[in-house]
Enzyme design. Structure first.
Site, short mmCIF file in Angstrom:
data_model
loop_
_atom_site.label_atom_id
_atom_site.label_comp_id
_atom_site.label_asym_id
_atom_site.label_seq_id
_atom_site.Cartn_x
_atom_site.Cartn_y
_atom_site.Cartn_z
N LYS A 1 0.84 -1.20 0.00
CA LYS A 1 0.00 0.00 0.00
C LYS A 1 0.88 1.26 0.00
CE LYS A 1 -2.55 2.18 3.38
NZ LYS A 1 -3.12 2.09 4.70
N ASP B 1 -6.47 0.45 0.47
CA ASP B 1 -6.61 0.55 1.92
C ASP B 1 -8.00 0.06 2.28
OD1 ASP B 1 -8.36 2.57 1.28
OD2 ASP B 1 -7.47 4.06 2.62
#
Ligand code: SF4
Length: 235
Positions: free
Chosen positions: A129, A147
Site C-alpha cells: 500500500k 486501503d
C-alpha cells in the site's frame, strides 16, 4: 441490478461511469499528506499508519527540516527521533522503521528512493500500500492503493469479491486504464471517508446510488443520509 448477473462489458462500463461521477464529485485529488520529495512521502506514509494525515502533517515540517536525506535517518539519534514523532503513535516501531529505512536506502539504493514496487516493498516499514502511494504520488507511476476504504468500496461496487488486497488491486486494475489508477485510488478513498462509510453508508445522499449495486446498505432516506455525510478535510 446485481453485480453477479452483470456481463463483463457491462461491469467495465458501469465502473467507468462511476469513475466519471467521482471525477465530477472530487475534481481535485491529491494525497492528504504534505511532502516535497519521494523520501518525504515515504516517511510521511510510514508515519500515517494508525493515525490521521492531519497529525502527520503537524509533525513533518520539523522532522523534514532536521532529517533531509536517507543518511540522516540512518544516523539518527533514536531518542531524538522518537520524541519528534511521538504524537503519531507507535513511535518506537516507527522510529525503527525510519532508521532501518535510511540504512536500507543507503546500503542498497545509493541513498535514493527506488521507483519500483518490487524494490520498495523490500524496505523496512513499506508494504504494498505504502509503495503504491509513493509510486503514484511522488513518481507519477500509476498504482492502485488498496486501503480499507478502497477495498470496501470496490466490493460494494461489485468490482471484486475479494478481501485480499493484491487480488483487489488486480481485479480493479483490469477494469481501468493504468493512467487512471492513482487518481481513482484517491477518489475511492475520499468517497469512503466522506459518504460510503463502513457502518452506515449515506446511500440516500450518494450521487453514485443509481450505479451502485449496494444502494440500500445504508439509510436511503435523504434527510437521514445527509446527516451521515462527513465534510473534509480528513484523515
Ligand atoms: S449507494 Fe451506498 S453503498 Fe453505494 S456507494 Fe453510495 S453510499 Fe456506498
Amino acid at each position: 441490478m446485481t453485480a453477479a448477473s452483470e456481463s463483463r462489458t457491462a461491469l467495465v462500463r458501469r465502473a467507468r461511469r462511476i469513475n466519471r461521477e467521482l471525477i465530477e464529485l472530487y475534481p481535485e485529488v491529491h494525497t492528504e499528506l504534505n511532502f516535497g520529495s519521494p523520501l518525504e512521502l515515504l516517511v510521511a506514509t510510514i508515519l500515517s499508519a494508525q493515525t490521521t494525515d492531519i497529525r502527520v502533517n503537524l509533525v513533518t515540517p520539523t522532522l523534514f527540516a532536521r532529517y533531509r536525506t536517507a543518511a540522516d535517518y540512518a544516523a539518527a539519534d533514536r531518542a531524538e527521533l522518537e520524541k519528534m514523532i511521538q504524537s503519531t503513535g507507535f513511535f518506537r516501531a516507527k522510529t525503527n522503521s525510519l532508521i532501518g529505512l535510511g540504512q536500507a536506502l543507503c546500503e542498497r539504493f545509493g541513498g535514493e528512493v527506488p521507483p519500483r514496487l518490487s524494490d520498495l516493498v523490500t524496505l523496512p516499514g513499506v508494504g504494498r500500500k505504502t509503495a503504491n502511494v509513493v509510486l503514484g504520488n511522488a513518481f507519477g507511476i500509476p498504482g492502485i492503493t488498496v486501503d480499507t476504504h478502497f477495498g470496501r468500496l470496490a466490493r460494494r461496487f461489485g468490482w471484486t469479491t475479494s478481501t485480499d488486497p493484491v487480488k483487489v488491486e488486480e481485479d480493479v486494475g483490469s477494469l481501468f486504464p493504468r493512467k487512471d489508477w492513482t487518481d481513482l485510488s484517491h477518489r475511492l478513498i475520499w468517497h469512503g471517508r466522506r459518504v460510503c462509510h463502513s457502518r452506515r453508508p449515506a446511500c440516500g445522499a450518494c450521487t453514485l446510488a443509481r450505479l451502485c449495486p449496494s444502494y440500500g446498505e445504508g439509510p436511503t432516506d435523504p434527510v437521514v443520509a445527509a446527516k451521515l455525510v462527513k465534510a473534509g478535510p480528513f484523515s
